[in-house]
Scaffold this motif. Sequence first.
Motif, PDB file in Angstrom:
ATOM      1  N   PHE A  12       0.840  -1.209   0.000  1.00  0.00           N
ATOM      2  CA  PHE A  12       0.000   0.000   0.000  1.00  0.00           C
ATOM      3  C   PHE A  12       0.873   1.256   0.000  1.00  0.00           C
ATOM      4  O   PHE A  12       0.570   2.234  -0.677  1.00  0.00           O
ATOM      5  CB  PHE A  12      -0.919   0.015   1.220  1.00  0.00           C
ATOM      6  N   CYS A  62       2.070   2.047  -3.310  1.00  0.00           N
ATOM      7  CA  CYS A  62       1.031   2.632  -4.176  1.00  0.00           C
ATOM      8  C   CYS A  62       0.962   4.149  -4.044  1.00  0.00           C
ATOM      9  O   CYS A  62       0.287   4.811  -4.838  1.00  0.00           O
ATOM     10  CB  CYS A  62      -0.340   2.035  -3.823  1.00  0.00           C
ATOM     11  N   GLU A 113       0.359  -1.871  -7.682  1.00  0.00           N
ATOM     12  CA  GLU A 113      -1.085  -2.067  -7.917  1.00  0.00           C
ATOM     13  C   GLU A 113      -1.351  -3.405  -8.609  1.00  0.00           C
ATOM     14  O   GLU A 113      -2.316  -4.105  -8.285  1.00  0.00           O
ATOM     15  CB  GLU A 113      -1.624  -0.894  -8.744  1.00  0.00           C
ATOM     16  N   VAL A 125      -7.827  -4.534  -0.364  1.00  0.00           N
ATOM     17  CA  VAL A 125      -7.152  -4.127  -1.596  1.00  0.00           C
ATOM     18  C   VAL A 125      -8.102  -3.336  -2.496  1.00  0.00           C
ATOM     19  O   VAL A 125      -7.729  -2.298  -3.063  1.00  0.00           O
ATOM     20  CB  VAL A 125      -6.582  -5.358  -2.326  1.00  0.00           C
ATOM     21  N   THR A 133      -8.462   0.155  -1.179  1.00  0.00           N
ATOM     22  CA  THR A 133      -7.296   0.997  -1.475  1.00  0.00           C
ATOM     23  C   THR A 133      -7.237   1.378  -2.949  1.00  0.00           C
ATOM     24  O   THR A 133      -6.985   2.538  -3.303  1.00  0.00           O
ATOM     25  CB  THR A 133      -6.006   0.256  -1.069  1.00  0.00           C
TER      26      THR A 133
END
Length: 527
Positions: free
Chosen positions: A93, A96, A108, A125, A128
């Motif tokens: 994360f 990202c 990603e 996921v 996010t």
Amino acid sequence: MTGGRKRTSSPVKGKAASTSKELSVCREQVENLYKIYEDLNSAVKKERLESQYQELIAAAGGSEKQKRLASQFITRFVDSFPKLEMAAIGALFDLCEDDDVSIRKQAERDLVTVCKKIPHLVVNVADTLAQILQTENMGELSVVYSSLISLLHIDADRALMGIFAQIRTGEQLVKERCLKFLETKIAALGPEMLTLEFERRLFSEALQSVKALGGNNEFLVLMGILKSTKLSKIDEGRMYFVRIVEALLDIKKDFLAVEESKIAQLLTCSDFVFPYFHELANSAPLFIYYCTRVIPKLTSFDVKFENAYFSVLRMTIDLMRYVDKLEDDQAKLCLESLLQVTNFFLVESPVSEDGIIPDYQFSYLESLFYLIHRLFADHTHLFEEYAQGLENEFRSKVAYLLRAVVAYKMKIVADFKQIEWKDMKKEETKITCLRALVNISDVAKNVFFRRRITESQIRLSWQATSLPSTLEKKRPQQCSHSSDRESEKKLKIYQPPSGKFSDRAGNYDSLKRTNRMTFRRNKFNRY
């Protein structure tokens, strides 16, 4: 021997030495990552190498090369370390959010691979990735779209939960892009994905999220997505639509009409739901909401919203047609509320001797009297109870109203004496006004004085097509009645000689509903 300054090393050479040292360290760190990869890849019992996997997770905060390798290697072995899976997903994360778009896109994509190995992470996921839909980089946006579609194929329920989590809690741009994603991608999933179970989850998430929508456009986009499903064609889906509108309007709470947009939302949502009423989900809850929590607000409405509020009354009448059966206590609540509002719009003084008519809202009163009449007609035993209990003050106000109606009718009829038949159509608003006055007179006399409920169906002024009886004698004998059967035309505003008659009367596109209750109105800004 002459003195001199002590010579120092060249700054350029010092910087080069520092850079060389940093490159050496970075090279060692990258080599260490490859070594960890080889150890993990060859190990039979990988869980014993937990400390080395933690080094991979830590490397996600390193150099550009380390970040790329960390993303790849964390993903490769994530299912071997269940205790570290949240730390691993957290590292991805973080990647990202990296400044380098290529690193972001790799992370990603890698998140999708993680979810293939550990499906229960799909919710987090998807949540996010849905946030990342706000990116302005079109290449990254394409990757996120592709990743979300992959998540739907891995676990559709969890993916929808993650996307709708952002519709409920995300920023406005994120909400809009999540809805755009669903609008453009859901239909393309194919029949093998669009099962009834999937559609039930879609409707369920929509029901939970509808209160978070920012306006009419978002509501209509979401409803458009749901309308494209197979579930929307059966009673189960139709019931969902009714419940979604009830949830959005929050019908257990009072309506707070602080701005015109709220009234627009109220009317838009109510209008949308008409085709979906059926025996398992009729309009009774919405009708009660309008009678007890919306219409009472008429007494505090700003006069500049007069047209919109008249549309509220007409919407209530339309909803009444799809009520299955109200319980007596529900009908009492509606009647008490409607009678109180009616009392507010009645005046306490009669028509003066010089013929000045008090300030009445005839458009409102026609609608209110109609609703009261229909409730009494459906609950005749309540009519007998209320007929005995109405206060003399209220009856006096109704009597004053009837005197005003007579005076007003006389003025309009006098105007028509100067008009040729061929010009009658130009005066449609006056004719509509006269119909309203006739309805007010008939209902008021029957309900409040004669104490009887007529069985005949009242034709409201904006629905009727024939001339009021007071004008029928002006029709030439050779003129066909059928020529005047154009229903509910849009009329020009008519300013009556005195008193008030809403300029909205007769200017409402109320098309006939079909047996399936398909019904459309103009959008709110045309009311």
